[in-house]
Design an enzyme around this catalytic site. Structure first.
Site, PDB file in Angstrom:
ATOM      1  N   ARG A  36      -6.963   5.880  -5.799  1.00  0.00           N
ATOM      2  CA  ARG A  36      -6.699   7.309  -5.994  1.00  0.00           C
ATOM      3  C   ARG A  36      -6.975   7.724  -7.436  1.00  0.00           C
ATOM      4  O   ARG A  36      -7.572   8.783  -7.693  1.00  0.00           O
ATOM      5  CB  ARG A  36      -5.252   7.625  -5.599  1.00  0.00           C
ATOM      6  CG  ARG A  36      -4.955   7.306  -4.138  1.00  0.00           C
ATOM      7  CD  ARG A  36      -3.465   7.247  -3.851  1.00  0.00           C
ATOM      8  NE  ARG A  36      -2.835   8.556  -3.983  1.00  0.00           N
ATOM      9  CZ  ARG A  36      -1.520   8.740  -3.922  1.00  0.00           C
ATOM     10  NH1 ARG A  36      -0.714   7.697  -3.739  1.00  0.00           N
ATOM     11  NH2 ARG A  36      -1.029   9.950  -4.031  1.00  0.00           N
ATOM     12  N   ILE A  82       0.863  -1.163   0.000  1.00  0.00           N
ATOM     13  CA  ILE A  82       0.000   0.000   0.000  1.00  0.00           C
ATOM     14  C   ILE A  82       0.908   1.224   0.000  1.00  0.00           C
ATOM     15  O   ILE A  82       2.068   1.150   0.410  1.00  0.00           O
ATOM     16  CB  ILE A  82      -0.982   0.029   1.195  1.00  0.00           C
ATOM     17  CG1 ILE A  82      -0.241  -0.073   2.536  1.00  0.00           C
ATOM     18  CG2 ILE A  82      -2.015  -1.069   1.077  1.00  0.00           C
ATOM     19  CD1 ILE A  82      -1.179  -0.012   3.748  1.00  0.00           C
ATOM     20  N   ASP A  83       0.389   2.345  -0.475  1.00  0.00           N
ATOM     21  CA  ASP A  83       1.211   3.543  -0.627  1.00  0.00           C
ATOM     22  C   ASP A  83       1.757   4.041   0.711  1.00  0.00           C
ATOM     23  O   ASP A  83       1.182   3.771   1.766  1.00  0.00           O
ATOM     24  CB  ASP A  83       0.397   4.669  -1.274  1.00  0.00           C
ATOM     25  CG  ASP A  83      -0.053   4.319  -2.678  1.00  0.00           C
ATOM     26  OD1 ASP A  83       0.618   3.496  -3.323  1.00  0.00           O
ATOM     27  OD2 ASP A  83      -1.080   4.883  -3.120  1.00  0.00           O
ATOM     28  N   LYS A  84       2.817   4.805   0.641  1.00  0.00           N
ATOM     29  CA  LYS A  84       3.462   5.371   1.830  1.00  0.00           C
ATOM     30  C   LYS A  84       2.456   6.094   2.734  1.00  0.00           C
ATOM     31  O   LYS A  84       2.455   5.906   3.952  1.00  0.00           O
ATOM     32  CB  LYS A  84       4.559   6.339   1.386  1.00  0.00           C
ATOM     33  CG  LYS A  84       5.173   7.206   2.486  1.00  0.00           C
ATOM     34  CD  LYS A  84       6.281   8.076   1.917  1.00  0.00           C
ATOM     35  CE  LYS A  84       6.822   9.062   2.944  1.00  0.00           C
ATOM     36  NZ  LYS A  84       5.908  10.207   3.139  1.00  0.00           N
TER      37      LYS A  84
END
Length: 306
Positions: free
Chosen positions: A239, A139-141
């Site tokens: 997103r 998963i993204d930062k």
């Protein structure tokens, strides 16, 4: 055309425009910013000469790319606190905080989830390359929430297969701009590298299949809290998809509007994760509550409307 791991040659035929745009369009593995840096450093030559990023290519130009040696990353176990939701001999489920990168990369050689895992777990699967031990999915930062990490290779293979077969459960809580009028929806739109900005993803005709289901949890005057369920796991999928339908994530510095909610990135949380245990076959399902910054923001929005 000559193409090896450390050198690439091609002759311009019908390509036109600036060289820093032509190369990424021809080879999606290279971003525009990466090519601009390599041009400055002399790693890209045209007809044997170093040219600037705004050089306009013409038919017959011979472009040579010799990438610099990759940065060697040392994996160092770090005593970083981990929120371990579940652990057994085969796997571990962690609740990743917002702001933590999943695995080391250029610019993020320490402080990652992998650095923390190596300290607390030590034995991780070795199927991936050396900088991603145990990492089955990411998963993204700036996205918080649940991740499953493989401790053994057999667990890794099983979990990866479940992801590929779309049998895992992955639900996210997301706060988006605007008021979504309908209760549920499905976004089925392919995602690939953006043609305008190679550092971003976008819905593109030749992209990879991507499907996101969503339902409305709560509506506010200018925002909507939704639950997203992933069928696929493309980079930045939620997103990109929510921006595509006109409801970008609040706080998103890349895909959101400039005037957005203050925070440390997008308000996106991996809230639920489910899968079959790689050995026992038992269905396991986990939930993680919204982090304080997310919860406090929702309360602030709600109170401002009273």
């Amino acid at each position: 055309m000559e193409h090896t791991l450390d050198r690439l040659n091609f002759t311009v035929t019908d390509e036109t425009g600036r060289i820093d745009k032509v190369i990424p369009e021809k080879y999606s593995d290279f971003s525009r910013s990466q090519i601009q840096t390599w041009l400055k450093e002399g790693h890209v030559r045209v007809n044997g000469r170093i040219e600037k990023a705004n050089y306009k290519v013409k038919a017959g130009d011979v472009v040579t790319i010799e990438p610099p040696e990759p940065e060697v990353l040392d994996l160092i176990p770090e005593n970083i606190p981990l929120d371990i939701v579940y652990e057994d001999k085969e796997l571990v489920v962690v609740n990743k905080p917002q702001g933590m990168v999943v695995h080391p990369s250029a610019g993020h050689s320490s402080g990652t989830l992998v650095n923390a895992l190596l300290y607390h777990i030590k034995d991780l699967s070795s199927i991936n390359d050396v900088i991603r031990p145990g990492i089955v999915h990411r998963i993204d930062k700036d996205t918080s929430g649940l991740l499953v990490v493989a401790k053994t290779n057999r667990a890794h293979e099983s979990l990866a297969a479940q992801l590929k077969e779309k049998t895992t459960l992955r639900k996210y809580a997301a706060l988006v701009h605007g008021v979504i009028p309908h209760e549920r929806g499905t976004i089925d739109a392919p995602i690939g590298r953006s043609k305008e900005n190679r550092q971003k993803q976008a819905v593109v005709k030749d992209g990879k299949a991507a499907v996101t289901h969503f339902k409305v949890l709560e509506r506010f005057a200018r925002f909507t809290l939704i639950e997203c369920q992933l069928e696929t796991g493309r980079t930045h999928q939620i997103r990109v998809h929510m921006q595509y339908i006109g409801h970008p994530l609040a706080g998103d510095p890349v895909y959101g509007p400039r005037k957005t909610l203050a925070g440390n990135g997008q308000f996106l949380h991996a809230a639920a994760l489910g899968f079959k245990h790689p050995v026992s076959g038992e269905w396991l399902e986990f939930e993680a509550p919204l982090p304080p910054v997310f919860r406090d923001t929702l309360e602030r929005i709600a109170s401002s409307e009273k």
